[in-house]
Write a protein that holds these residues in place. Structure first.
Motif, PDB file in Angstrom:
ATOM      1  N   VAL A  89       0.822  -1.189  -0.114  1.00 24.71           N
ATOM      2  CA  VAL A  89      -0.021  -0.033   0.147  1.00 24.71           C
ATOM      3  C   VAL A  89       0.752   1.271  -0.017  1.00 24.71           C
ATOM      4  N   SER A  90       1.923   1.282   0.797  1.00 25.26           N
ATOM      5  CA  SER A  90       2.876   2.339   0.679  1.00 25.26           C
ATOM      6  C   SER A  90       3.644   2.575  -0.714  1.00 25.26           C
ATOM      7  N   ASN A  91       3.899   1.684  -1.158  1.00 25.01           N
ATOM      8  CA  ASN A  91       4.526   1.874  -2.705  1.00 25.01           C
ATOM      9  C   ASN A  91       3.249   2.232  -3.850  1.00 25.01           C
ATOM     10  N   ALA A  92       1.895   1.565  -3.479  1.00 26.68           N
ATOM     11  CA  ALA A  92       0.921   2.128  -4.281  1.00 26.68           C
ATOM     12  C   ALA A  92       0.568   3.681  -4.127  1.00 26.68           C
ATOM     13  N   VAL A  93       0.814   4.372  -2.861  1.00 28.66           N
ATOM     14  CA  VAL A  93       0.498   5.667  -2.568  1.00 28.66           C
ATOM     15  C   VAL A  93       1.621   6.426  -3.396  1.00 28.66           C
ATOM     16  N   ARG A  94       2.943   5.891  -3.305  1.00 27.01           N
ATOM     17  CA  ARG A  94       3.979   6.579  -4.174  1.00 27.01           C
ATOM     18  C   ARG A  94       3.871   6.640  -5.510  1.00 27.01           C
ATOM     19  N   VAL A  95       3.135   5.668  -6.237  1.00 27.50           N
ATOM     20  CA  VAL A  95       2.798   5.481  -7.449  1.00 27.50           C
ATOM     21  C   VAL A  95       1.718   6.551  -8.016  1.00 27.50           C
ATOM     22  N   LEU A  96       0.734   6.494  -7.042  1.00 31.21           N
ATOM     23  CA  LEU A  96      -0.421   7.411  -7.172  1.00 31.21           C
ATOM     24  C   LEU A  96       0.162   8.875  -7.174  1.00 31.21           C
ATOM     25  N   GLU A  97       0.873   9.343  -6.307  1.00 32.85           N
ATOM     26  CA  GLU A  97       1.336  10.513  -6.195  1.00 32.85           C
ATOM     27  C   GLU A  97       2.221  11.025  -7.261  1.00 32.85           C
ATOM     28  N   LYS A  98       2.624  10.274  -8.173  1.00 29.76           N
ATOM     29  CA  LYS A  98       3.638  10.611  -9.356  1.00 29.76           C
ATOM     30  C   LYS A  98       2.929  10.337 -10.704  1.00 29.76           C
ATOM     31  N   ASN A  99       1.963   9.432 -10.764  1.00 28.96           N
ATOM     32  CA  ASN A  99       1.111   9.069 -12.074  1.00 28.96           C
ATOM     33  C   ASN A  99      -0.357   8.856 -12.108  1.00 28.96           C
ATOM     34  N   ASP A 100      -0.753   9.150 -13.110  1.00 34.80           N
ATOM     35  CA  ASP A 100      -2.184   8.579 -13.422  1.00 34.80           C
ATOM     36  C   ASP A 100      -2.232   7.320 -14.044  1.00 34.80           C
ATOM     37  N   ILE A 101      -2.925   6.513 -13.346  1.00 31.18           N
ATOM     38  CA  ILE A 101      -2.824   5.046 -13.631  1.00 31.18           C
ATOM     39  C   ILE A 101      -4.190   4.430 -12.978  1.00 31.18           C
ATOM     40  N   SER A 102      -4.562   3.390 -14.066  1.00 30.34           N
ATOM     41  CA  SER A 102      -5.711   2.787 -13.662  1.00 30.34           C
ATOM     42  C   SER A 102      -5.700   1.818 -12.346  1.00 30.34           C
ATOM     43  N   ILE A 103      -6.710   1.602 -11.660  1.00 31.35           N
ATOM     44  CA  ILE A 103      -6.605   0.873 -10.324  1.00 31.35           C
ATOM     45  C   ILE A 103      -6.241  -0.310 -10.552  1.00 31.35           C
ATOM     46  N   THR A 104      -6.561  -1.061 -11.691  1.00 29.99           N
ATOM     47  CA  THR A 104      -6.220  -2.464 -12.250  1.00 29.99           C
ATOM     48  C   THR A 104      -4.672  -2.633 -12.447  1.00 29.99           C
ATOM     49  N   GLU A 105      -4.086  -1.366 -13.182  1.00 31.27           N
ATOM     50  CA  GLU A 105      -2.708  -1.514 -13.365  1.00 31.27           C
ATOM     51  C   GLU A 105      -1.960  -1.348 -12.007  1.00 31.27           C
ATOM     52  N   LEU A 106      -2.595  -0.292 -11.362  1.00 30.82           N
ATOM     53  CA  LEU A 106      -1.723  -0.117 -10.015  1.00 30.82           C
ATOM     54  C   LEU A 106      -1.855  -1.390  -9.170  1.00 30.82           C
ATOM     55  N   SER A 107      -2.783  -2.075  -9.070  1.00 32.63           N
ATOM     56  CA  SER A 107      -2.714  -3.357  -7.873  1.00 32.63           C
ATOM     57  C   SER A 107      -1.697  -4.218  -8.667  1.00 32.63           C
ATOM     58  N   GLU A 108      -1.532  -4.457  -9.830  1.00 33.80           N
ATOM     59  CA  GLU A 108      -0.670  -5.313 -10.347  1.00 33.80           C
ATOM     60  C   GLU A 108       0.789  -4.700 -10.177  1.00 33.80           C
ATOM     61  N   VAL A 109       0.906  -3.374 -10.272  1.00 34.41           N
ATOM     62  CA  VAL A 109       2.558  -2.945 -10.196  1.00 34.41           C
ATOM     63  C   VAL A 109       2.807  -3.205  -8.738  1.00 34.41           C
ATOM     64  N   VAL A 110       1.999  -3.361  -7.638  1.00 34.78           N
ATOM     65  CA  VAL A 110       2.273  -3.488  -6.299  1.00 34.78           C
ATOM     66  C   VAL A 110       2.290  -4.947  -5.815  1.00 34.78           C
ATOM     67  N   GLY A 111       1.814  -5.925  -6.860  1.00 38.24           N
ATOM     68  CA  GLY A 111       2.041  -7.121  -6.287  1.00 38.24           C
ATOM     69  C   GLY A 111       0.673  -7.885  -6.194  1.00 38.24           C
ATOM     70  N   TYR A 112      -0.473  -7.086  -6.281  1.00 40.94           N
ATOM     71  CA  TYR A 112      -1.680  -7.990  -6.243  1.00 40.94           C
ATOM     72  C   TYR A 112      -2.425  -8.637  -7.326  1.00 40.94           C
ATOM     73  N   ALA A 113      -2.582  -9.938  -7.420  1.00 49.11           N
ATOM     74  CA  ALA A 113      -3.158 -10.595  -8.318  1.00 49.11           C
ATOM     75  C   ALA A 113      -4.748 -10.186  -8.452  1.00 49.11           C
ATOM     76  N   SER A 114      -5.387  -9.510  -7.305  1.00 55.67           N
ATOM     77  CA  SER A 114      -6.749  -9.440  -7.211  1.00 55.67           C
ATOM     78  C   SER A 114      -7.002  -7.677  -6.813  1.00 55.67           C
ATOM     79  N   VAL A 115      -7.814  -7.216  -7.831  1.00 58.51           N
ATOM     80  CA  VAL A 115      -8.012  -5.800  -7.678  1.00 58.51           C
ATOM     81  C   VAL A 115      -8.812  -5.654  -6.332  1.00 58.51           C
ATOM     82  N   ASN A 116      -9.780  -6.478  -6.047  1.00 55.70           N
ATOM     83  CA  ASN A 116     -10.563  -6.392  -4.912  1.00 55.70           C
ATOM     84  C   ASN A 116      -9.578  -6.413  -3.602  1.00 55.70           C
ATOM     85  N   THR A 117      -8.798  -7.580  -3.485  1.00 56.02           N
ATOM     86  CA  THR A 117      -7.804  -7.539  -2.359  1.00 56.02           C
ATOM     87  C   THR A 117      -7.112  -6.090  -2.141  1.00 56.02           C
TER      88      THR A 117
END
Length: 309
Positions: free
Chosen positions: A239-267
């Motif tokens: 989650v900490s690294n997801a926040v870092r990505v959010l602060e720097k980029n425009d990215i979809s939630i699906t892409e963001l979840s994958e970038v930080v290691g989640y196989a499930s968007v809901n999780t």
């Protein structure tokens, strides 16, 4: 050496965010003139030294009050929110990456200093006497001078300053020195592996394969060493690294979840909300508003300073 007035709020918010997650040592000097609530999380451990004003902080589920001559320590990847109750709130911030601290001799046996403490323990860092508080501020200022070029924090002087700061805080908190055993080193290696490989498979079975330990041994000793459940820690790092990505980029939630290691968007969405109390999109909107407010704060400070002369 910078003038204090020039140093106040001198940082660029984007650079500030990057530094909180990537620099071994980072010093800031901030002044806020309204409540300015925000939810936040970052990889580094954050130490706040209040020079004037005060505020209320929530770290995970615990409430903390901080005011003049007080210090608050926020452990790395611990979600926190804050609201200033006495303004202007002027404070020094010192952030250090836990992996960097663990690499330093002697300091690595005082790592309990650099975690989020219970409210009862944290009260020991309120109302610090002027001599001790001013010495800590002096150390922060010296660390700024030694590390402002690259933030790597290398060199004997940086080590000496950090060691002195660590010992002062440890005396105030009255914590016991940790026993640096072989298991402590192994758990630290696992923690550091998680910090740098958060986007990969971090199941207990996979960690067991990498570190040649039984899953139960890892789980039990990780909690004993860091007072955190290992799965909870993995989620907090992601989650900490997801926040870092959010602060720097425009990215979809699906892409963001994958970038930080989640196989499930809901999780991912569930863990993000559990950590910060809001959704990723709400966080993005809040952060943009915070940047806008921070810009206004800097403008307000500039006007106040010009009126003095």
């Amino acid at each position: 050496m910078e003038n204090l007035n020039e140093f106040l709020n001198c940082y660029n918010e984007k650079d500030h965010s990057i530094a909180l997650n990537n620099r071994n040592i980072y010093v800031s000097y901030s002044g806020d003139y309204k409540g300015n609530p925000i939810n936040h999380v970052h990889n580094s451990c954050e130490l706040l030294f209040i020079e004037q004003g005060g505020g209320e902080y929530k770290i995970r589920d615990q409430q903390y009050h901080i005011e003049k001559n007080g210090v608050l320590i926020i452990g790395g990847t611990d979600p926190h929110s804050r609201r200033f109750t006495q303004v202007p709130c002027i404070r020094y911030g010192l952030t250090v990456l836990p992996a960097f601290l663990q690499s330093l001799p002697v300091i690595n046996s005082y790592m309990n200093v650099y975690r989020t403490h219970s409210p009862e323990e944290a009260n020991k860092l309120r109302g610090i006497d002027d001599v001790t508080f001013n010495r800590m501020v002096s150390i922060i200022w010296q660390l700024r001078e030694e590390t402002k070029d690259n933030g790597q924090g290398k060199g004997d002087m940086v080590y000496a300053l950090l060691l002195e700061m660590t010992i002062i805080l440890n005396r105030l908190l009255q914590l016991e020195k940790q026993n640096i055993s072989g298991m402590y080193k192994t758990m630290s290696d696992i923690k550091n592996y998680i910090d740098f490989h958060y986007a990969e498979n971090l199941s207990l079975e996979e960690l067991s394969r990498i570190f040649y330990l039984q899953p139960n041994t890892i789980s039990k000793n990780f909690r004993k060493t860091f007072e955190k459940n290992i799965n909870s820690y993995i989620h907090s790092v992601r989650v900490s690294n997801a926040v870092r990505v959010l602060e720097k980029n425009d990215i979809s939630i699906t892409e963001l979840s994958e970038v930080v290691g989640y196989a499930s968007v809901n999780t991912f969405l569930r863990q993000f909300r559990e950590s910060l109390g809001i959704s990723p999109l709400q966080y993005k909107k809040q952060f943009e508003q915070y940047k806008e407010d921070a810009g206004k704060t800097r403008l307000t400070w500039d006007i106040r300073e010009k009126k003095k002369y």
